[in-house]
Design a protein around this motif. Structure first.
Motif, PDB file in Angstrom:
ATOM      1  N   TRP A   1      -4.403   8.219 -47.443  1.00  0.00           N
ATOM      2  CA  TRP A   1      -4.413   9.090 -46.258  1.00  0.00           C
ATOM      3  C   TRP A   1      -5.833   9.204 -45.708  1.00  0.00           C
ATOM      4  O   TRP A   1      -6.042   9.185 -44.493  1.00  0.00           O
ATOM      5  N   ALA A   2      -6.821   9.302 -46.592  1.00  0.00           N
ATOM      6  CA  ALA A   2      -8.215   9.380 -46.156  1.00  0.00           C
ATOM      7  C   ALA A   2      -8.622   8.108 -45.409  1.00  0.00           C
ATOM      8  O   ALA A   2      -9.302   8.184 -44.376  1.00  0.00           O
ATOM      9  N   LEU A   3      -8.203   6.967 -45.920  1.00  0.00           N
ATOM     10  CA  LEU A   3      -8.512   5.697 -45.263  1.00  0.00           C
ATOM     11  C   LEU A   3      -7.877   5.632 -43.872  1.00  0.00           C
ATOM     12  O   LEU A   3      -8.528   5.245 -42.896  1.00  0.00           O
ATOM     13  N   ALA A   4      -6.612   6.030 -43.778  1.00  0.00           N
ATOM     14  CA  ALA A   4      -5.932   6.047 -42.476  1.00  0.00           C
ATOM     15  C   ALA A   4      -6.609   7.036 -41.532  1.00  0.00           C
ATOM     16  O   ALA A   4      -6.743   6.775 -40.332  1.00  0.00           O
ATOM     17  N   SER A   5      -7.082   8.158 -42.056  1.00  0.00           N
ATOM     18  CA  SER A   5      -7.762   9.168 -41.242  1.00  0.00           C
ATOM     19  C   SER A   5      -9.100   8.657 -40.708  1.00  0.00           C
ATOM     20  O   SER A   5      -9.453   8.904 -39.555  1.00  0.00           O
ATOM     21  N   VAL A   6      -9.849   7.948 -41.550  1.00  0.00           N
ATOM     22  CA  VAL A   6     -11.136   7.399 -41.120  1.00  0.00           C
ATOM     23  C   VAL A   6     -10.935   6.376 -40.008  1.00  0.00           C
ATOM     24  O   VAL A   6     -11.623   6.414 -38.977  1.00  0.00           O
ATOM     25  N   VAL A   7      -9.988   5.473 -40.189  1.00  0.00           N
ATOM     26  CA  VAL A   7      -9.718   4.470 -39.153  1.00  0.00           C
ATOM     27  C   VAL A   7      -9.231   5.151 -37.877  1.00  0.00           C
ATOM     28  O   VAL A   7      -9.664   4.800 -36.767  1.00  0.00           O
ATOM     29  N   SER A   8      -8.378   6.157 -38.020  1.00  0.00           N
ATOM     30  CA  SER A   8      -7.881   6.888 -36.858  1.00  0.00           C
ATOM     31  C   SER A   8      -9.015   7.603 -36.134  1.00  0.00           C
ATOM     32  O   SER A   8      -9.054   7.626 -34.898  1.00  0.00           O
ATOM     33  N   ALA A   9      -9.943   8.171 -36.885  1.00  0.00           N
ATOM     34  CA  ALA A   9     -11.075   8.866 -36.271  1.00  0.00           C
ATOM     35  C   ALA A   9     -11.983   7.894 -35.524  1.00  0.00           C
ATOM     36  O   ALA A   9     -12.483   8.210 -34.432  1.00  0.00           O
ATOM     37  N   LEU A  10     -12.196   6.720 -36.088  1.00  0.00           N
ATOM     38  CA  LEU A  10     -13.083   5.740 -35.462  1.00  0.00           C
ATOM     39  C   LEU A  10     -12.458   5.054 -34.246  1.00  0.00           C
ATOM     40  O   LEU A  10     -13.137   4.776 -33.269  1.00  0.00           O
ATOM     41  N   VAL A  11     -11.171   4.787 -34.314  1.00  0.00           N
ATOM     42  CA  VAL A  11     -10.522   3.989 -33.269  1.00  0.00           C
ATOM     43  C   VAL A  11      -9.721   4.840 -32.282  1.00  0.00           C
ATOM     44  O   VAL A  11      -9.721   4.564 -31.079  1.00  0.00           O
ATOM     45  N   PHE A  12      -9.042   5.883 -32.767  1.00  0.00           N
ATOM     46  CA  PHE A  12      -8.119   6.643 -31.926  1.00  0.00           C
ATOM     47  C   PHE A  12      -8.520   8.104 -31.733  1.00  0.00           C
ATOM     48  O   PHE A  12      -7.679   8.936 -31.400  1.00  0.00           O
ATOM     49  N   ASP A  13      -9.782   8.435 -31.971  1.00  0.00           N
ATOM     50  CA  ASP A  13     -10.268   9.811 -31.813  1.00  0.00           C
ATOM     51  C   ASP A  13      -9.458  10.799 -32.654  1.00  0.00           C
ATOM     52  O   ASP A  13      -9.174  11.911 -32.243  1.00  0.00           O
ATOM     53  N   TYR A  14      -9.076  10.369 -33.854  1.00  0.00           N
ATOM     54  CA  TYR A  14      -8.326  11.154 -34.837  1.00  0.00           C
ATOM     55  C   TYR A  14      -7.038  11.761 -34.258  1.00  0.00           C
ATOM     56  O   TYR A  14      -6.720  12.924 -34.451  1.00  0.00           O
ATOM     57  N   GLU A  15      -6.308  10.947 -33.558  1.00  0.00           N
ATOM     58  CA  GLU A  15      -4.995  11.354 -33.037  1.00  0.00           C
ATOM     59  C   GLU A  15      -4.013  11.414 -34.205  1.00  0.00           C
ATOM     60  O   GLU A  15      -3.892  10.461 -34.982  1.00  0.00           O
ATOM     61  N   SER A  16      -3.290  12.506 -34.351  1.00  0.00           N
ATOM     62  CA  SER A  16      -2.429  12.708 -35.515  1.00  0.00           C
ATOM     63  C   SER A  16      -1.311  11.666 -35.621  1.00  0.00           C
ATOM     64  O   SER A  16      -1.004  11.189 -36.709  1.00  0.00           O
ATOM     65  N   VAL A  17      -0.725  11.290 -34.503  1.00  0.00           N
ATOM     66  CA  VAL A  17       0.339  10.285 -34.519  1.00  0.00           C
ATOM     67  C   VAL A  17      -0.232   8.929 -34.931  1.00  0.00           C
ATOM     68  O   VAL A  17       0.385   8.187 -35.695  1.00  0.00           O
ATOM     69  N   ALA A  18      -1.422   8.628 -34.454  1.00  0.00           N
ATOM     70  CA  ALA A  18      -2.066   7.358 -34.817  1.00  0.00           C
ATOM     71  C   ALA A  18      -2.349   7.321 -36.318  1.00  0.00           C
ATOM     72  O   ALA A  18      -2.169   6.280 -36.959  1.00  0.00           O
ATOM     73  N   THR A  19      -2.783   8.441 -36.882  1.00  0.00           N
ATOM     74  CA  THR A  19      -3.044   8.511 -38.325  1.00  0.00           C
ATOM     75  C   THR A  19      -1.767   8.251 -39.105  1.00  0.00           C
ATOM     76  O   THR A  19      -1.764   7.485 -40.069  1.00  0.00           O
ATOM     77  N   LEU A  20      -0.690   8.859 -38.680  1.00  0.00           N
ATOM     78  CA  LEU A  20       0.597   8.685 -39.353  1.00  0.00           C
ATOM     79  C   LEU A  20       1.083   7.238 -39.249  1.00  0.00           C
ATOM     80  O   LEU A  20       1.542   6.653 -40.242  1.00  0.00           O
ATOM     81  N   VAL A  21       0.961   6.654 -38.082  1.00  0.00           N
ATOM     82  CA  VAL A  21       1.382   5.263 -37.882  1.00  0.00           C
ATOM     83  C   VAL A  21       0.507   4.312 -38.703  1.00  0.00           C
ATOM     84  O   VAL A  21       1.011   3.367 -39.327  1.00  0.00           O
TER      85      VAL A  21
END
Length: 144
Positions: free
Chosen positions: A50-70
């Motif tokens: 989850w942390a890895l998905a959150s880091v990528v989401s923060a860097l690429v998608f401005d930490y969008e919650s749906v993007a993190t989940l996907v």
């Protein structure tokens, strides 16, 4: 009047059989490589993934919650299908292995991940230390 013995059955914990080894239903060893993973290590792998998905989401998608989940779901399905483990599982020396049925691993990984995202199947465990999402997918998380 209700007595203590009436309440004791549920307070004593989950029913268990003396001498039952988790994973023995599928012929897995009691300890060492191939043995069913402990709940603490499984939870740690979930946090790492989850942390890895959150880091990528923060860097690429401005930490969008749906993007993190996907990202988390995609990472699980893709990496379990191809490598048999997510980054967190690889780091903590665990892997996902098929234990029943004849479904292809991509289908197992998809079912397992979709049920994991629902959360409730992940907290219901059987006597073999297998959460419901693994039981339905026909998989087990074992030590590598």
């Amino acid at each position: 009047m209700i007595e203590r013995k009436d309440l004791g059955s549920w307070m004593d914990g989950a029913p268990s059989e003396a001498g039952h080894v988790p994973g023995s239903t599928w012929g897995l060893p009691a300890d060492g490589p191939g043995a069913v993973a402990a709940a603490g290590r499984r939870f740690a792998t979930l946090l790492v993934d989850w942390a890895l998905a959150s880091v990528v989401s923060a860097l690429v998608f401005d930490y969008e919650s749906v993007a993190t989940l996907v990202l988390f779901a995609t990472m699980n399905v893709l990496l379990i299908t191809v490598f048999g483990a997510t980054p967190g599982q690889f780091l903590l020396r665990l892997r996902v292995t098929p234990v029943s049925g004849r479904s292809p691993m991509v289908l197992r990984a998809l079912i397992r991940t979709l049920l994991l995202l629902l959360v409730l199947p992940a907290v219901i465990w059987n006597r073999d230390r297998q959460p419901l999402h693994d039981a339905v997918a026909g998989t087990a998380v074992v030590r590598a």
